[in-house]
Design an enzyme around this catalytic site. Structure first.
Site, PDB file in Angstrom:
ATOM      1  N   SER A 123      37.910  18.521   7.009  1.00  0.00           N
ATOM      2  CA  SER A 123      37.360  19.441   8.007  1.00  0.00           C
ATOM      3  C   SER A 123      36.235  18.829   8.838  1.00  0.00           C
ATOM      4  O   SER A 123      35.429  18.044   8.326  1.00  0.00           O
ATOM      5  CB  SER A 123      36.803  20.663   7.262  1.00  0.00           C
ATOM      6  N   GLU A 125      33.720  20.362   9.492  1.00  0.00           N
ATOM      7  CA  GLU A 125      32.463  20.813   8.868  1.00  0.00           C
ATOM      8  C   GLU A 125      31.750  19.637   8.184  1.00  0.00           C
ATOM      9  O   GLU A 125      30.542  19.699   7.961  1.00  0.00           O
ATOM     10  CB  GLU A 125      32.745  21.884   7.810  1.00  0.00           C
ATOM     11  N   TYR A 147      30.445  24.370   1.352  1.00  0.00           N
ATOM     12  CA  TYR A 147      31.840  24.117   1.736  1.00  0.00           C
ATOM     13  C   TYR A 147      31.969  22.710   2.335  1.00  0.00           C
ATOM     14  O   TYR A 147      32.851  21.934   1.958  1.00  0.00           O
ATOM     15  CB  TYR A 147      32.290  25.177   2.749  1.00  0.00           C
TER      16      TYR A 147
HETATM   17  P1  NAP Z   1      43.096  30.119   4.718  1.00  0.00           P
HETATM   18  O1  NAP Z   1      43.872  30.943   5.705  1.00  0.00           O
HETATM   19  O2  NAP Z   1      41.823  30.651   4.173  1.00  0.00           O
HETATM   20  O3  NAP Z   1      44.078  29.786   3.487  1.00  0.00           O
HETATM   21  C1  NAP Z   1      43.595  29.226   2.295  1.00  0.00           C
HETATM   22  C2  NAP Z   1      44.735  29.143   1.294  1.00  0.00           C
HETATM   23  O4  NAP Z   1      44.260  28.555   0.070  1.00  0.00           O
HETATM   24  C3  NAP Z   1      45.331  30.498   0.908  1.00  0.00           C
HETATM   25  O5  NAP Z   1      46.731  30.358   0.828  1.00  0.00           O
HETATM   26  C4  NAP Z   1      44.747  30.730  -0.484  1.00  0.00           C
HETATM   27  O6  NAP Z   1      45.541  31.552  -1.301  1.00  0.00           O
HETATM   28  C5  NAP Z   1      44.757  29.319  -1.023  1.00  0.00           C
HETATM   29  N1  NAP Z   1      43.884  29.138  -2.200  1.00  0.00           N
HETATM   30  C6  NAP Z   1      42.547  29.322  -2.264  1.00  0.00           C
HETATM   31  N2  NAP Z   1      42.113  29.029  -3.492  1.00  0.00           N
HETATM   32  C7  NAP Z   1      43.187  28.652  -4.240  1.00  0.00           C
HETATM   33  C8  NAP Z   1      43.386  28.236  -5.581  1.00  0.00           C
HETATM   34  N3  NAP Z   1      42.375  28.165  -6.445  1.00  0.00           N
HETATM   35  N4  NAP Z   1      44.630  27.913  -6.005  1.00  0.00           N
HETATM   36  C9  NAP Z   1      45.674  28.002  -5.145  1.00  0.00           C
HETATM   37  N5  NAP Z   1      45.561  28.398  -3.863  1.00  0.00           N
HETATM   38  C10 NAP Z   1      44.322  28.729  -3.418  1.00  0.00           C
HETATM   39  O7  NAP Z   1      42.773  28.683   5.333  1.00  0.00           O
HETATM   40  P2  NAP Z   1      43.429  27.900   6.571  1.00  0.00           P
HETATM   41  O8  NAP Z   1      42.669  28.246   7.801  1.00  0.00           O
HETATM   42  O9  NAP Z   1      44.906  28.054   6.534  1.00  0.00           O
HETATM   43  O10 NAP Z   1      43.019  26.410   6.220  1.00  0.00           O
HETATM   44  C11 NAP Z   1      43.877  25.563   5.445  1.00  0.00           C
HETATM   45  C12 NAP Z   1      43.058  24.392   4.896  1.00  0.00           C
HETATM   46  O11 NAP Z   1      42.536  23.647   5.982  1.00  0.00           O
HETATM   47  C13 NAP Z   1      41.861  24.777   4.038  1.00  0.00           C
HETATM   48  O12 NAP Z   1      41.709  23.782   3.061  1.00  0.00           O
HETATM   49  C14 NAP Z   1      40.681  24.735   5.003  1.00  0.00           C
HETATM   50  O13 NAP Z   1      39.482  24.502   4.306  1.00  0.00           O
HETATM   51  C15 NAP Z   1      41.104  23.556   5.868  1.00  0.00           C
HETATM   52  N6  NAP Z   1      40.594  23.556   7.246  1.00  0.00           N
HETATM   53  C16 NAP Z   1      40.790  24.645   8.037  1.00  0.00           C
HETATM   54  C17 NAP Z   1      40.360  24.606   9.352  1.00  0.00           C
HETATM   55  C18 NAP Z   1      40.580  25.767  10.285  1.00  0.00           C
HETATM   56  O14 NAP Z   1      39.914  25.809  11.327  1.00  0.00           O
HETATM   57  N7  NAP Z   1      41.487  26.691   9.977  1.00  0.00           N
HETATM   58  C19 NAP Z   1      39.723  23.444   9.854  1.00  0.00           C
HETATM   59  C20 NAP Z   1      39.571  22.358   8.998  1.00  0.00           C
HETATM   60  C21 NAP Z   1      40.029  22.411   7.703  1.00  0.00           C
HETATM   61  P3  NAP Z   1      45.357  33.165  -1.362  1.00  0.00           P
HETATM   62  O15 NAP Z   1      46.238  33.685  -0.276  1.00  0.00           O
HETATM   63  O16 NAP Z   1      45.829  33.474  -2.735  1.00  0.00           O
HETATM   64  O17 NAP Z   1      43.906  33.460  -1.147  1.00  0.00           O
HETATM   65  O1  G4F Z   2      34.703  31.101  12.620  1.00  0.00           O
HETATM   66  P1  G4F Z   2      33.682  30.543  11.723  1.00  0.00           P
HETATM   67  O2  G4F Z   2      33.359  31.320  10.496  1.00  0.00           O
HETATM   68  O3  G4F Z   2      34.153  29.056  11.389  1.00  0.00           O
HETATM   69  P2  G4F Z   2      33.390  27.761  10.832  1.00  0.00           P
HETATM   70  O4  G4F Z   2      32.194  28.115  10.048  1.00  0.00           O
HETATM   71  O5  G4F Z   2      33.212  26.814  11.965  1.00  0.00           O
HETATM   72  O6  G4F Z   2      34.469  27.192   9.795  1.00  0.00           O
HETATM   73  C1  G4F Z   2      35.852  27.109  10.143  1.00  0.00           C
HETATM   74  O7  G4F Z   2      36.101  25.866  10.729  1.00  0.00           O
HETATM   75  C2  G4F Z   2      35.909  24.726   9.866  1.00  0.00           C
HETATM   76  C3  G4F Z   2      36.211  23.474  10.701  1.00  0.00           C
HETATM   77  O8  G4F Z   2      35.020  23.036  11.311  1.00  0.00           O
HETATM   78  C4  G4F Z   2      36.829  24.860   8.687  1.00  0.00           C
HETATM   79  F1  G4F Z   2      36.717  23.776   7.884  1.00  0.00           F
HETATM   80  C5  G4F Z   2      36.489  26.126   7.926  1.00  0.00           C
HETATM   81  O9  G4F Z   2      37.424  26.278   6.837  1.00  0.00           O
HETATM   82  C6  G4F Z   2      36.660  27.311   8.865  1.00  0.00           C
HETATM   83  O10 G4F Z   2      38.031  27.414   9.199  1.00  0.00           O
HETATM   84  O11 G4F Z   2      32.305  30.345  12.512  1.00  0.00           O
HETATM   85  C7  G4F Z   2      32.224  29.612  13.712  1.00  0.00           C
HETATM   86  C8  G4F Z   2      30.835  29.752  14.322  1.00  0.00           C
HETATM   87  C9  G4F Z   2      29.680  29.483  13.342  1.00  0.00           C
HETATM   88  O12 G4F Z   2      28.736  28.677  13.968  1.00  0.00           O
HETATM   89  C10 G4F Z   2      29.079  30.846  13.074  1.00  0.00           C
HETATM   90  O13 G4F Z   2      27.675  30.834  12.796  1.00  0.00           O
HETATM   91  O14 G4F Z   2      30.667  31.110  14.753  1.00  0.00           O
HETATM   92  C11 G4F Z   2      29.371  31.542  14.392  1.00  0.00           C
HETATM   93  N1  G4F Z   2      29.366  33.005  14.269  1.00  0.00           N
HETATM   94  C12 G4F Z   2      28.602  33.836  15.021  1.00  0.00           C
HETATM   95  N2  G4F Z   2      28.798  35.110  14.625  1.00  0.00           N
HETATM   96  C13 G4F Z   2      30.062  33.733  13.382  1.00  0.00           C
HETATM   97  C14 G4F Z   2      29.710  35.059  13.617  1.00  0.00           C
HETATM   98  N3  G4F Z   2      30.972  33.382  12.448  1.00  0.00           N
HETATM   99  C15 G4F Z   2      31.531  34.375  11.712  1.00  0.00           C
HETATM  100  N4  G4F Z   2      32.456  34.043  10.779  1.00  0.00           N
HETATM  101  N5  G4F Z   2      31.193  35.693  11.886  1.00  0.00           N
HETATM  102  C16 G4F Z   2      30.277  36.087  12.814  1.00  0.00           C
HETATM  103  O15 G4F Z   2      29.997  37.273  12.964  1.00  0.00           O
END
Ligand code: NAP
Ligand code: G4F
Length: 329
Positions: A123, A125, A147
């Protein structure tokens, strides 16, 4: 026929990746954890074309068993505790899932069949308090949340298994990516869902945290293609996946509310409880390596993405109203 195993198949990315792999002719298997009520909403439409197996990133033996049963050619490790604010509330559990869970998966692969190709969901992050802008594969990490710290561990253990055992392990450093399937707690979906509900008269306020935070937001459907491309190369490597464009949360709100013809300033309130103990102020990725080596480029722009999400939420909320059930917000 190639077989793939996806952990996190019930999540946003897992569902898009499963669709993509089915389109490529794969046999698709997914890891799910048992819950008292099934949580398969995002994969309902492909449920009869995939095979699900119970396992958990906390349970080493369950991971070994699922690999022995499926014998996949490719493993996509997407499962994690993925919501940044929760990582301050449950830092130890976050490390168990998001950091040590990666080692458990890698150990299972090494034991069952080290020739399996492995993708780790890393990520942006990890860049946290960014050392340069834009960030690429050589930018040093400075994570700002439990995280982010856990993801740094997951990244380096993936690199380490490649270097120690010669395994085909890739770490995809993905910047924020969103879609109509994004969880409602993430800021994009929180905003598009609220814009739809306010437009349809179900809500009158939207509480947000830091409006000045800036992110590089792309479309999840584009990003899962990059995961697959990484595992199709001759050599394993790590890649930044991003659009290269940065927008603030304020701009995101403006685009969503403008689209439904509302003045956002009348509805948005700042709630200090939503500010984070340590913020990532900005993220902007340079995906030049992915473009050069993988031939990958994003296809959906920021505005198209937000409009797509608002449209989907308007449809969903209208359906909920018609069915006589709408969430209380
Ligand atoms: P998400 O919608 O929150 O999905 C997370 C998945 O992980 C769900 O299927 C969840 O299952 C499963 N999980 C959590 N804990 C587990 C465990 N202990 N054993 C087995 N399964 C488990 O996340 P996403 O947005 O699809 O992201 C996918 C991956 O990419 C994550 O690793 C996230 O950190 C990473 N990532 C995401 C972003 C982004 O912007 N979306 C960016 C960078 C990296 P349940 O349905 O049972 O909860
Ligand atoms: O949507 P966010 O919660 O995503 P964040 O923290 O960037 O994390 C996501 O992206 C990561 C990749 O860089 C992934 F690894 C991670 O798993 C996840 O998918 O927040 C985005 C931004 C933050 O700066 C937060 O402070 O939006 C700002 N924000 C402002 N108001 C808020 C809010 N975020 C959330 N969730 N809720 C608010 O009300």
């Amino acid at each position: 026929m190639k077989r793939a195993l996806i952990t996190g198949i019930t999540g946003q990315d897992g569902s898009y990746l499963a669709e993509w792999l089915l389109q490529q002719g794969y046999e698709v298997h997914g890891v799910v954890r048992r819950a008292s009520t099934e949580n398969f909403e995002r994969i309902q439409h492909i449920r009869d074309r995939i095979t699900l197996h119970q396992a958990d990133l906390l349970d080493q033996l369950s991971l070994i068993s699922v690999l022995q049963k499926v014998r996949p050619h490719e493993v996509y490790n997407l499962a994690a505790m993925s919501f940044v604010p929760t990582s301050w509330v449950q830092p130890v559990l976050t490390a168990e899932f998001t950091a040590l869970g990666v080692t458990r998966m890698l150990e299972a692969v090494r034991l069952v069949d080290p020739s399996i190709r492995f993708y780790q969901a890393s990520s942006s992050e990890m860049f946290g308090k960014v050392k340069e802008c834009p960030q690429d594969e050589n930018t040093p990490f400075h994570p700002r949340s439990p995280y982010g710290v856990a993801k740094v561990y997951g990244h380096w253990i993936t690199v380490n298994y490649r270097e120690s055992y010669g395994m085909f392990c890739c770490s995809g450093i993905l910047f924020n990516h969103e879609s109509p399937r994004r969880g409602k707690e993430f800021v994009t979906r929180k905003v598009t869902y609220a814009a739809a509900r306010i437009k349809l008269g179900l809500q009158d306020k939207l509480k947000l945290g830091n409006l000045d935070a800036r992110r590089d937001w792309g479309y999840a459907g584009d990003y899962v293609r990059a995961m697959w491309l990484m595992l199709q190369q001759d050599q394993p490597d790590d890649y930044v996946i991003a659009t290269g464009e940065m927008h603030s949360v304020r701009e995101l709100v403006e685009v969503a509310f403008d689209y439904v013809g509302l003045d956002w300033e009348k509805y948005v309130e700042i709630d200090p409880a939503l500010l984070r103990p340590a913020e990532v102020d900005l993220l902007c990725g340079n995906a030049a390596k992915a473009k050069r080596v993988l031939g990958w480029e994003p296809q959906v722009s920021f505005t198209e993405l937000i409009h797509m999400m608002v449209d989907a939420d308007l449809k969903r909320v209208q359906k909920e109203i018609a069915a006589g059930r709408s969430d209380d917000c």
